[in-house]
Design a protein around this motif. Structure first.
Motif, PDB file in Angstrom:
ATOM      1  N   LEU A   1      28.204  74.099  13.471  1.00  0.00           N
ATOM      2  CA  LEU A   1      26.909  73.413  13.466  1.00  0.00           C
ATOM      3  C   LEU A   1      26.910  72.357  12.373  1.00  0.00           C
ATOM      4  N   GLY A   2      26.268  71.235  12.637  1.00  0.00           N
ATOM      5  CA  GLY A   2      26.232  70.164  11.650  1.00  0.00           C
ATOM      6  C   GLY A   2      25.022  70.293  10.743  1.00  0.00           C
ATOM      7  N   PHE A   3      25.186  69.809   9.519  1.00  0.00           N
ATOM      8  CA  PHE A   3      24.066  69.756   8.586  1.00  0.00           C
ATOM      9  C   PHE A   3      24.208  68.443   7.834  1.00  0.00           C
ATOM     10  N   GLY A   4      23.361  67.501   8.137  1.00  0.00           N
ATOM     11  CA  GLY A   4      23.544  66.156   7.592  1.00  0.00           C
ATOM     12  C   GLY A   4      22.443  65.770   6.630  1.00  0.00           C
ATOM     13  N   THR A   5      22.585  64.555   6.123  1.00  0.00           N
ATOM     14  CA  THR A   5      21.616  64.065   5.141  1.00  0.00           C
ATOM     15  C   THR A   5      20.734  62.982   5.743  1.00  0.00           C
ATOM     16  N   CYS A   6      19.439  63.134   5.538  1.00  0.00           N
ATOM     17  CA  CYS A   6      18.483  62.080   5.851  1.00  0.00           C
ATOM     18  C   CYS A   6      17.588  61.938   4.632  1.00  0.00           C
ATOM     19  N   ASN A   7      17.547  60.755   4.066  1.00  0.00           N
ATOM     20  CA  ASN A   7      16.676  60.524   2.907  1.00  0.00           C
ATOM     21  C   ASN A   7      15.629  59.471   3.215  1.00  0.00           C
ATOM     22  N   LYS A   8      14.581  59.524   2.398  1.00  0.00           N
ATOM     23  CA  LYS A   8      13.510  58.534   2.502  1.00  0.00           C
ATOM     24  C   LYS A   8      13.478  57.733   1.210  1.00  0.00           C
ATOM     25  N   ILE A   9      13.200  56.457   1.337  1.00  0.00           N
ATOM     26  CA  ILE A   9      12.953  55.632   0.148  1.00  0.00           C
ATOM     27  C   ILE A   9      11.603  54.946   0.340  1.00  0.00           C
ATOM     28  N   TYR A  10      10.626  55.387  -0.431  1.00  0.00           N
ATOM     29  CA  TYR A  10       9.313  54.743  -0.364  1.00  0.00           C
ATOM     30  C   TYR A  10       9.358  53.472  -1.205  1.00  0.00           C
ATOM     31  N   VAL A  11       8.763  52.406  -0.677  1.00  0.00           N
ATOM     32  CA  VAL A  11       8.756  51.130  -1.372  1.00  0.00           C
ATOM     33  C   VAL A  11       7.332  50.583  -1.359  1.00  0.00           C
ATOM     34  N   GLU A  12       6.825  50.286  -2.552  1.00  0.00           N
ATOM     35  CA  GLU A  12       5.457  49.789  -2.652  1.00  0.00           C
ATOM     36  C   GLU A  12       5.430  48.290  -2.946  1.00  0.00           C
ATOM     37  N   PHE A  13       4.516  47.591  -2.272  1.00  0.00           N
ATOM     38  CA  PHE A  13       4.389  46.130  -2.455  1.00  0.00           C
ATOM     39  C   PHE A  13       2.965  45.771  -2.857  1.00  0.00           C
ATOM     40  N   ASP A  14       2.845  44.602  -3.518  1.00  0.00           N
ATOM     41  CA  ASP A  14       1.510  44.100  -3.851  1.00  0.00           C
ATOM     42  C   ASP A  14       0.760  43.656  -2.607  1.00  0.00           C
ATOM     43  N   SER A  15       1.506  43.020  -1.701  1.00  0.00           N
ATOM     44  CA  SER A  15       0.865  42.591  -0.454  1.00  0.00           C
ATOM     45  C   SER A  15       1.837  42.811   0.701  1.00  0.00           C
ATOM     46  N   PRO A  16       1.290  43.031   1.901  1.00  0.00           N
ATOM     47  CA  PRO A  16       2.179  43.317   3.040  1.00  0.00           C
ATOM     48  C   PRO A  16       2.858  42.052   3.536  1.00  0.00           C
ATOM     49  N   TRP A  17       4.089  42.179   4.004  1.00  0.00           N
ATOM     50  CA  TRP A  17       4.800  41.056   4.635  1.00  0.00           C
ATOM     51  C   TRP A  17       5.029  41.359   6.115  1.00  0.00           C
ATOM     52  N   TRP A  18       4.306  42.365   6.616  1.00  0.00           N
ATOM     53  CA  TRP A  18       4.369  42.752   8.019  1.00  0.00           C
ATOM     54  C   TRP A  18       2.968  42.598   8.613  1.00  0.00           C
ATOM     55  N   ASP A  19       2.871  42.645   9.948  1.00  0.00           N
ATOM     56  CA  ASP A  19       1.578  42.465  10.614  1.00  0.00           C
ATOM     57  C   ASP A  19       0.626  43.618  10.287  1.00  0.00           C
ATOM     58  N   ALA A  20      -0.670  43.327  10.367  1.00  0.00           N
ATOM     59  CA  ALA A  20      -1.681  44.331  10.043  1.00  0.00           C
ATOM     60  C   ALA A  20      -1.598  45.546  10.974  1.00  0.00           C
ATOM     61  N   ASP A  21      -1.199  45.331  12.245  1.00  0.00           N
ATOM     62  CA  ASP A  21      -1.168  46.462  13.190  1.00  0.00           C
ATOM     63  C   ASP A  21       0.223  47.099  13.285  1.00  0.00           C
ATOM     64  N   CYS A  22       1.144  46.664  12.432  1.00  0.00           N
ATOM     65  CA  CYS A  22       2.539  47.125  12.542  1.00  0.00           C
ATOM     66  C   CYS A  22       2.688  48.579  12.083  1.00  0.00           C
ATOM     67  N   ASP A  23       3.437  49.383  12.880  1.00  0.00           N
ATOM     68  CA  ASP A  23       3.724  50.775  12.519  1.00  0.00           C
ATOM     69  C   ASP A  23       5.151  50.955  12.020  1.00  0.00           C
ATOM     70  N   VAL A  24       6.060  50.130  12.573  1.00  0.00           N
ATOM     71  CA  VAL A  24       7.472  50.316  12.217  1.00  0.00           C
ATOM     72  C   VAL A  24       8.191  48.969  12.170  1.00  0.00           C
ATOM     73  N   ILE A  25       9.059  48.813  11.181  1.00  0.00           N
ATOM     74  CA  ILE A  25       9.805  47.567  10.990  1.00  0.00           C
ATOM     75  C   ILE A  25      11.279  47.840  11.278  1.00  0.00           C
ATOM     76  N   TYR A  26      11.889  46.985  12.126  1.00  0.00           N
ATOM     77  CA  TYR A  26      13.328  47.099  12.392  1.00  0.00           C
ATOM     78  C   TYR A  26      14.055  45.897  11.814  1.00  0.00           C
ATOM     79  N   LEU A  27      15.172  46.172  11.170  1.00  0.00           N
ATOM     80  CA  LEU A  27      16.014  45.110  10.628  1.00  0.00           C
ATOM     81  C   LEU A  27      17.276  44.992  11.481  1.00  0.00           C
ATOM     82  N   VAL A  28      17.476  43.827  12.064  1.00  0.00           N
ATOM     83  CA  VAL A  28      18.604  43.605  12.977  1.00  0.00           C
ATOM     84  C   VAL A  28      19.640  42.704  12.311  1.00  0.00           C
TER      85      VAL A  28
END
Ligand SMILES: Cc1cc2nc3c(=O)[nH]c(=O)nc-3n(C[C@H](O)[C@H](O)[C@H](O)COP(=O)(O)OP(=O)(O)OC[C@H]3O[C@@H](n4cnc5c(N)ncnc54)[C@H](O)[C@@H]3O)c2cc1C
Ligand SMILES: *[C@@H]1O[C@H](CO)[C@@H](O)[C@H](O)[C@H]1NC(C)=O
Ligand SMILES: *[C@@H]1O[C@H](CO)[C@@H](O)[C@H](O)[C@H]1NC(C)=O
Ligand SMILES: *[C@@H]1O[C@H](CO)[C@@H](O)[C@H](O)[C@H]1NC(C)=O
Length: 494
Positions: free
Chosen positions: A302-329
């Motif tokens: 059985l596998g046991f892997g790592t998933c981490n979270k990095i919270y990042v706080e900004f002064d102002s948003p650079w994404w749309d007001a209705d945005c739920d998820v950002i993808y970087l391509v």
């Protein structure tokens, strides 16, 4: 309720949700000598609520996956009054996960010009979701043309898709699939989806309901359960070093639980809830005599892997007001890759997905949660926080084309280097089957032995046949092992 069950001593190793759930049910069923022994100074294990300024930031679990009547975690959280009214609505509970999360995406590309149009990118999302859904055809198959989920998706995407589109659009969509594949790694805590068994992947059972969070923190659940238990039930800062089982002495107190520092606790039954990552590393010293071979093989497989979270706080948003998820391509990832070759240089590429935390009215701060799995994630844990922050700053500047955006602060998890967890959660690695999860949950001594039955029982996320890797799975396994003991004694008393 057998009146004499009170005399038996039961030691639960680990105070995560499965350990708390087991102890809770045993105490409520009349067992008076239940004790939890926990390595760390806190309860909750992989349920761990932190803070970023005034905001809640879950370091471990965030979501109830599939919050509906069928989900015992949802029912428990609802009954304790821990959920938002929206999560309780019939519409929310009925949301079918096959339709995939109705989340509003924002797409950015490494060329950093401007946001990509959602419409332009939607074929990548649709196709990815369709292929994930298509994996269900492999459920219980003996053989498949592809070993892993990654191989299946890559081969399907490459063969036919988007031949009708112009070359640059096709290339961009393929790069977008890479971003989605990296995101999918998070669900399995996988280094690469190439390591996830295609048939094994189908063992996981999704429940209906749109994932919800705990507005005041996931740890509230643990606190509520613990408040119904005797205050001295848990011994903290007491790592168990060895479980001595299979003693020939018949009668009571057969198992000896040896702790760091030398304390030896005699018990009739021990429920082991330590994470699979910990078992992989320490099984040879944790059990005396060693675990039976078939159990060991499943621990390895059985596998046991790592998933981490990095919270990042900004002064102002650079994404749309209705945005739920950002993808970087990344524009050079048309080969559909979900892991990087030069980790120390390019680990940041693994982070393709940021989810948007809804701004809390009071504080008005803007927070994203970045997700990163695999060896890249394990490497990230070793870097100084300032270096992680700098890499994220550079990443976001590249993708937005705005060279002034600067995160105010970050907060990250480091689950791989947590000595009592050694990773994040389990997954069906290549070659795994339902039998491995059966082996994980099988009590010791195994059937056919003449020694005292049910000396050592096994609970925890990695022992659930279809809800492994989740909190509701872990909760159910705690109850399952408590019920195993309860029914054992009710059989004897009849
Ligand atoms: C980053 C992250 C995100 C997640 N997100 C979600 C999510 O959104 N939804 C979801 O459902 N699930 C999620 N999960 C998974 C979920 O958190 C786990 O499946 C669940 O909490 C596991 O509970 P458990 O009781 O099996 O194990 P744990 O909570 O790990 O409890 C085991 C306990 O054993 C203790 N222990 C270990 N070794 C010893 C020893 N030798 N002696 C004594 N004690 C010991 C540990 O300290 C720990 O307290 C996430 C996990 C992580 C890491
Ligand atoms: C998902 O898969 C199932 C079973 O293979 C199929 O019946 C269903 O039509 C699929 N749904 C979508 C939206 O593709
Ligand atoms: C358990 O004890 C019995 C009786 O002494 C012995 O036959 C058996 O081999 C032991 N099992 C293990 C796994 O050590
Ligand atoms: C770049 O980001 C800064 C800080 O978030 C913002 O004030 C500014 O308006 C942005 N510039 C452009 C061109 O979007």
């Amino acid at each position: 309720r057998a009146p004499y069950t009170g005399q038996f001593i039961i030691v639960v190793i680990g105070c995560g949700i499965s350990g708390v759930a087991a102890a809770h049910r045993l105490v409520k069923s009349g067992f008076h000598h239940v004790r939890i022994v926990e390595a760390t100074a806190r309860s909750g294990g992989r349920i761990k609520t932190g803070r970023l300024g005034n905001n809640i930031a879950e370091i471990g679990a965030s979501y109830i996956h599939g919050p509906s009547e069928e989900n015992p975690l949802f029912c428990l959280a609802r009954d304790y009054g821990l959920l938002d009214p929206k999560a309780l609505t019939a519409e929310n509970q009925a949301m079918d996960i096959d339709e995939r999360l109705p989340w509003v995406p924002n797409w950015f590309s490494s060329s950093g010009h401007q946001k990509l149009s959602t419409e332009h990118m939607s074929p990548a999302l649709e196709m990815f979701n369709e292929l994930l859904n298509d994996t269900s055809q492999f459920k219980n198959q003996e053989e498949t043309p592809w070993a892993s989920v990654g191989h299946f998706i890559r081969s399907e995407v490459r063969s036919e898709r988007w031949k009708d589109k112009d070359k640059s659009t096709r290339k961009l969509l393929l790069c977008a699939v890479s971003a989605k594949l990296k995101e999918e790694c998070c669900a399995s805590a996988a280094h690469s989806m190439d390591e996830i068994d295609l048939v094994g992947f189908c063992m996981y059972k999704g429940l209906s309901g749109l994932d919800c969070t705990f507005p005041c923190g996931f740890e509230g659940l643990i606190k509520n359960l613990m408040s119904e238990l005797p205050a001295d039930l848990v011994t903290y800062n007491r790592p168990v070093s060895c479980v001595h089982w299979n003693n020939t002495k018949n009668g009571v107190n057969t198992v000896i639980v040896e702790c760091d520092g030398g304390e030896r606790i005699a018990a009739d039954h021990v429920i082991v809830t330590v994470p699979l990552g910990y078992l992989k590393k320490h099984h040879s010293t944790l059990f005396c005599p060693p675990l039976p071979t078939h159990k060991l093989q499943s621990i390895h497989k059985l596998g046991f892997g790592t998933c981490n979270k990095i919270y990042v706080e900004f002064d102002s948003p650079w994404w749309d007001a209705d945005c739920d998820v950002i993808y970087l391509v990344w524009r050079d990832e048309e080969d559909i890759l979900d892991h990087v070759s030069d980790i120390s240089k390019s680990w940041i590429r693994k982070m393709s997905t940021f989810t948007v935390l809804k701004p809390s009215e009071r504080s008005g701060i803007h927070v994203l949660c970045g997700w990163i799995t695999g060896h890249e994630s394990e490497y990230m844990e070793t870097l100084p926080e300032q270096e992680v922050r700098d890499s994220i700053t550079e990443l976001i500047r590249t993708f937005t084309g705005n060279a002034t955006i600067t995160p105010r602060r970050i907060l990250r998890s480091q689950w791989f280097h947590d000595p009592w967890t050694c990773g994040s959660y389990s997954h069906p690695a290549i070659g795994c089957s339902a039998q491995d999860l059966e082996n994980m949950m099988e009590p010791l001594p195994t059937k056919g032995s003449h020694s005292q039955p049910l000396q050592v029982l096994f609970a925890g996320e990695a022992t659930h046949p279809c809800f492994y890797s989740t909190v509701h799975g872990a909760l159910l396994t705690g109850w399952r092992e408590a019920d195993r003991l309860i029914s054992h004694y009710s059989c004897i008393s009849q």
